[in-house]
Every structure is written in structure tokens, then in C-alpha cells.
Design a protein around this motif. Structure first.
Motif: not given
Length: 187
Positions: A116-132
Motif C-alpha cells: 500500500s501507498l498512503s499519502v497524507t496532505k494537511d496544513q502541515k504537509t501541504g507543500a511536501a509529500l508525506y507517504i506511508t
């Protein structure tokens, strides 16, 4: 001399690693016997799993170097940002279903696939790519097909020939062997 290997998923270098979880399991069989008690008579190692929580940013050195290179070569600002490119590469790698290597701080994993690939986008990670990313090692085996020689080419076709349908078989009554566990006057 110390060589440091960069952490990576296939050829994609990990920008920043926030967490890595390694899972190595042993499957222990359980079989109920008399009165529900379970016995364990076998164990086998399951394929390792790896969970990575990592991120990439457009402000990383690699992203900035790529932007400068495209400006000097083409004279214009790059149309796509680094984060989108990395995300596209990860999705493309998952889509190929091709086994790849993963290098972590603890070990090198061979023949991995994305579970699985899970992406988190929120106010903290808006300009970055944070993946689990959850990855699992696969076991690749080689199989071969073969043919049996014809019945007439076999020395003992009764025991070495292919299986044939022999029709319905009926059970015959058993006759105890003389001197066995059943007294002879009963049979």
C-alpha cells in the motif's frame, strides 16, 4: 573507510525518513486435538514486511538542483515540481508490479512490492509529500513442466505411467489375520 548507502526505494532516494517498521514473523501452526487442546507441530517464516513513513520537499537540495538545471538548460522555470515527480515515480513503480530493492538503515530488502501507498496532505504537509508505504518481500520460484515417456517406453508402466481413470472401486470386507488382535473363535 565508511560507505554510507542512501536510503532508497528502488532508484528513488528517500528525502527524509520519519519512521521505519520492520516485521519478521514466524507462523506457528495450531491444530485442535482431544477436548479442544491445541498442539503445535510446525513453524515457518513468513515473508518480511516493511513500513516506511517518509517525505520529500520541493526545498530539498536535489529539488533545487533540478530546478536550477532546467532553468539553465531551457531558460524557463520547471513546469512540474519535485514532489509531484517523486509521487508519480512511486505510483508508476507500484503499477509495474515489478520486484525492487529497498535500502533502509537496518538492512537491504530484495524483491519487494508495494502492499500500500498512503499519502497524507494537511496544513502541515501541504507543500511536501508525506507517504506511508507498506512493502512486502515476495518469494519468486522457478517452475518447469515435463512430460512422461509413453507407456510402451517404460520398464514398469504399472508404477511409473501417468494416472488413468480405472472406474468405481468397491470396498471388500476385511478378514483379520490369524493370531491378530481378534480371537480366532470370533471369525
Amino acid at each position: 573507510m565508511i560507505f554510507l548507502k542512501s536510503k532508497r526505494i528502488d532508484a528513488i532516494e528517500i528525502g527524509v525518513e520519519l519512521e521505519e517498521t520492520h516485521l519478521d514473523e514466524l507462523q506457528i501452526t495450531e491444530h485442535p486435538v482431544e477436548k479442544g487442546a491445541e498442539i503445535n507441530d510446525h513453524a515457518y517464516k513468513r515473508q518480511p514486511e516493511l513500513t516506511l513513513k517518509c517525505g520529500w520537499s520541493n526545498s530539498q537540495i536535489k529539488a533545487l538542483a533540478g530546478a536550477l538545471e532546467s532553468i539553465f538548460e531551457g531558460g524557463a522555470l520547471p513546469s512540474a515540481d519535485y514532489v509531484s515527480t517523486v509521487y508519480s515515480q512511486l505510483l508508476a513503480l507500484q503499477e509495474t508490479r515489478r520486484p525492487f530493492d529497498v535500502v533502509t538503515s537496518l538492512r537491504i530488502y530484495r524483491d519487494m512490492l508495494f502492499k500500500s501507498l498512503s499519502v497524507t496532505k494537511d496544513q502541515k504537509t501541504g507543500a511536501a509529500l508525506y507517504i506511508t508505504a507498506t512493502l512486502k518481500q515476495i518469494r519468486i520460484v522457478q517452475t518447469q513442466a515435463t512430460t512422461l515417456p509413453t507407456r510402451q517406453d517404460q520398464a514398469d508402466p504399472q508404477s511409473t505411467a501417468e494416472t488413468l481413470t480405472a472406474g468405481v472401486k468397491a470396498a471388500l470386507p476385511a478378514i483379520p489375520v490369524p493370531g491378530g488382535a481378534i480371537p480366532s473363535e470370533l471369525w
